[in-house]
Design an enzyme around this catalytic site. Structure first.
Site, mmCIF file in Angstrom:
data_model
loop_
_atom_site.group_PDB
_atom_site.id
_atom_site.type_symbol
_atom_site.label_atom_id
_atom_site.label_comp_id
_atom_site.label_asym_id
_atom_site.label_seq_id
_atom_site.Cartn_x
_atom_site.Cartn_y
_atom_site.Cartn_z
ATOM 1 N N THR A 39 61.644 -11.795 -16.513
ATOM 2 C CA THR A 39 62.501 -10.560 -16.603
ATOM 3 C C THR A 39 63.824 -10.507 -16.556
ATOM 4 O O THR A 39 64.500 -9.568 -17.061
ATOM 5 C CB THR A 39 61.646 -9.517 -15.487
ATOM 6 O OG1 THR A 39 60.434 -9.779 -15.646
ATOM 7 C CG2 THR A 39 62.267 -8.422 -15.426
ATOM 8 N N TYR A 52 58.417 -3.656 -21.440
ATOM 9 C CA TYR A 52 59.768 -4.383 -21.888
ATOM 10 C C TYR A 52 59.222 -6.047 -22.262
ATOM 11 O O TYR A 52 58.069 -6.361 -22.206
ATOM 12 C CB TYR A 52 60.790 -4.670 -20.681
ATOM 13 C CG TYR A 52 60.244 -5.398 -19.574
ATOM 14 C CD1 TYR A 52 59.369 -4.937 -18.578
ATOM 15 C CD2 TYR A 52 60.509 -6.778 -19.609
ATOM 16 C CE1 TYR A 52 58.926 -5.514 -17.451
ATOM 17 C CE2 TYR A 52 60.083 -7.404 -18.316
ATOM 18 C CZ TYR A 52 59.218 -7.112 -17.338
ATOM 19 O OH TYR A 52 58.657 -7.594 -16.483
ATOM 20 N N SER A 85 57.222 -16.030 -17.499
ATOM 21 C CA SER A 85 56.766 -17.051 -16.446
ATOM 22 C C SER A 85 55.164 -16.918 -16.619
ATOM 23 O O SER A 85 54.455 -17.973 -15.787
ATOM 24 C CB SER A 85 57.387 -17.079 -15.084
ATOM 25 O OG SER A 85 56.684 -16.007 -14.277
ATOM 26 N N THR A 117 59.322 -14.040 -12.305
ATOM 27 C CA THR A 117 58.705 -14.050 -10.763
ATOM 28 C C THR A 117 57.475 -14.233 -10.796
ATOM 29 O O THR A 117 56.894 -14.448 -9.699
ATOM 30 C CB THR A 117 59.043 -12.688 -10.318
ATOM 31 O OG1 THR A 117 58.467 -11.451 -11.186
ATOM 32 C CG2 THR A 117 60.593 -12.478 -10.323
ATOM 33 N N ASP A 118 56.491 -13.886 -11.811
ATOM 34 C CA ASP A 118 55.186 -13.925 -11.942
ATOM 35 C C ASP A 118 54.538 -15.381 -10.978
ATOM 36 O O ASP A 118 53.828 -15.531 -10.509
ATOM 37 C CB ASP A 118 54.179 -13.867 -13.120
ATOM 38 C CG ASP A 118 54.532 -12.395 -13.631
ATOM 39 O OD1 ASP A 118 55.022 -11.609 -12.689
ATOM 40 O OD2 ASP A 118 54.068 -12.082 -14.654
ATOM 41 N N LYS A 190 54.662 -14.184 -3.711
ATOM 42 C CA LYS A 190 55.170 -12.911 -4.306
ATOM 43 C C LYS A 190 54.377 -11.618 -3.965
ATOM 44 O O LYS A 190 52.739 -11.970 -4.053
ATOM 45 C CB LYS A 190 55.001 -12.910 -5.880
ATOM 46 C CG LYS A 190 55.436 -11.584 -6.651
ATOM 47 C CD LYS A 190 55.360 -11.572 -8.272
ATOM 48 C CE LYS A 190 55.809 -10.518 -8.776
ATOM 49 N NZ LYS A 190 56.027 -10.602 -10.406
ATOM 50 N N GLU A 311 35.238 -22.671 10.690
ATOM 51 C CA GLU A 311 33.703 -22.252 10.220
ATOM 52 C C GLU A 311 33.127 -23.193 9.298
ATOM 53 O O GLU A 311 31.734 -23.045 9.066
ATOM 54 C CB GLU A 311 33.766 -20.809 9.837
ATOM 55 C CG GLU A 311 34.125 -19.956 10.679
ATOM 56 C CD GLU A 311 33.987 -18.244 10.310
ATOM 57 O OE1 GLU A 311 32.870 -17.718 9.853
ATOM 58 O OE2 GLU A 311 34.930 -17.575 9.775
HETATM 59 N N1 ASP Z 1 56.196 -11.189 -16.195
HETATM 60 C C1 ASP Z 1 57.657 -11.591 -15.886
HETATM 61 C C2 ASP Z 1 57.731 -13.219 -15.743
HETATM 62 O O1 ASP Z 1 57.385 -13.686 -14.634
HETATM 63 C C3 ASP Z 1 57.828 -10.848 -14.666
HETATM 64 C C4 ASP Z 1 59.280 -11.112 -13.905
HETATM 65 O O2 ASP Z 1 59.876 -11.764 -14.466
HETATM 66 O O3 ASP Z 1 59.442 -10.142 -13.084
HETATM 67 O O4 ASP Z 1 58.214 -13.746 -16.573
#
Ligand code: ASP
Length: 354
Positions: A39, A52, A85, A117-118, A190, A311
């Site tokens: 992103t 996007y 990602s 971020t994914d 995350k 457990e």
């Molecule tokens: N889907 C995006 C990615 O992981 C989300 C992000 O970058 O925040 O590339």
């Protein structure tokens, strides 16, 4: 001289050294930015729309959006990939690790990786295991695309470069800088699909903070990483298949054997609570473990460790407790560790020490 492919020529950042000293009079560090997409390189048709596309903007454009970055360090850039990602792959991760290992042997003082971020926690944790350097290696992304109102990418990138250029960031393993917080690859996860403060280090806490490029560090990671790690990928071109199976009420236990039948060389259970699962699933795990397929019990719960023999009688069933690794990091660690061992005892030690 052989002409570089178009891909690399386009990707190379043509930023020259503006001055050799920072605003504080120190010699500027050499920082290389390796761009992978996400992103932070995303673009939308308007500043307020939710939809996007990731990985649209090149490294040059990202750096040009933050001109003050060149006051922090001498910047060079390389485009490794340009994907969301969700499409990150072991192939790209291996390419990234090998490039970092090459660059950090030279005059580069720090590395920044722009990434979605994914799956950033998977790449960060993988690099933490296999990058043989004490120099700062810093991942950065954003939750809002470059075209958004209040895009978070430019300041995140600025802070990431400030951390990569900081000698105090050395020997802390692979780091992630987002929204002022500096996390260890080992501790972060995350936790929000959309909030800018999406990364947390719930079990071990932050490594530090970076506020408009001013850094403070609180701790070193306790686990093994980098030069202290036994894992190497210099000659590795692929990783063994490890599947994550999600546990829930009345889960179909046959997924476990189906996974092995499809070629999984290891299984991670995203268990309920302290790595638990229904009896039928546990029986299936014990069965495949006896056949030599290592099974790691992790948890779908966002924080807390999965302990051995709580457990579930791991000693009797031949299973491995993930300790403080969530399912996605357990999968990375098991995939890398399977390159050297299949022994449940050896793997359990690895899960305690990395
Ligand atoms: N889907 C995006 C990615 O992981 C989300 C992000 O970058 O925040 O590339």
């Amino acid at each position: 001289m052989k002409k570089l492919p178009y891909y690399f020529r386009k990707a190379s950042v043509a930023l020259l050294v503006m001055a050799s000293l920072t605003a504080f009079g120190q010699k500027k560090a050499n920082v290389t930015i390796l761009a992978t997409g996400g992103t932070i390189a995303g673009a939308a048709a308007s500043g307020t729309q939710a939809g996007y596309t990731s990985g649209q903007v090149t490294i040059d454009a990202m750096v040009n959006a933050v001109p003050d970055i060149t006051k922090l360090a001498n910047i060079k850039g390389e485009q490794i990939s340009n994907v969301g990602s969700q499409d990150m792959s072991f192939e790209i991760m291996l390419k990234l690790a090998k490039r970092i290992n090459e660059l950090t042997k030279g005059d580069v003082d720090g590395i920044v990786i722009t990434h979605g971020t994914d799956t950033m926690e998977e790449t960060a944790y993988f690099l933490n295991l296999v990058c043989k350097t004490d120099k700062p290696v810093v991942l950065v992304g954003s939750m809002r695309p470059s075209t958004a109102v209040s895009a978070d990418g430019p300041l995140n990138l600025y802070n990431a470069v400030a951390v990569a250029a900081d000698p105090n960031a050395a020997k802390r393993g692979v780091l992630l800088v987002m929204n002022d917080w500096v996390h260890s690859a080992q501790s972060l996860t995350k936790i929000s699909t959309t909030a800018v403060q999406t990364f947390m280090s719930p079990i071990n806490g932050l490594i530090g903070i970076s506020n408009y490029g001013v850094n403070e560090f609180y701790r070193y990671p306790y686990n093994k990483f980098g030069n202290g790690s036994e894992f190497k990928v210099d000659n590795v071109t692929a990783l063994p298949r490890v599947d994550i199976i999600y546990a829930d009420v009345d889960m179909p236990a046959d997924l476990i054997e189906a996974s092995v039948a499809k070629g999984a060389k290891g299984i991670v259970i995203a268990g309920v609570g302290n790595g638990n699962m229904p009896k039928a699933a546990l029986d299936a795990c014990a069965k495949v473990a006896k056949q030599g397929i290592p099974v790691v019990r992790s948890s779908r719960v966002v924080t807390g460790n999965v302990g051995r023999n709580v457990e579930v009688n791991d000693d009797q069933l031949g299973l491995i407790a993930s300790y403080d690794h969530n399912p996605q990091k357990s999968r990375i660690l098991l995939s890398v560790a399977l390159l050297t061992t299949k022994s449940p005892d050896a793997l359990q030690k690895i899960f305690y020490s990395y």
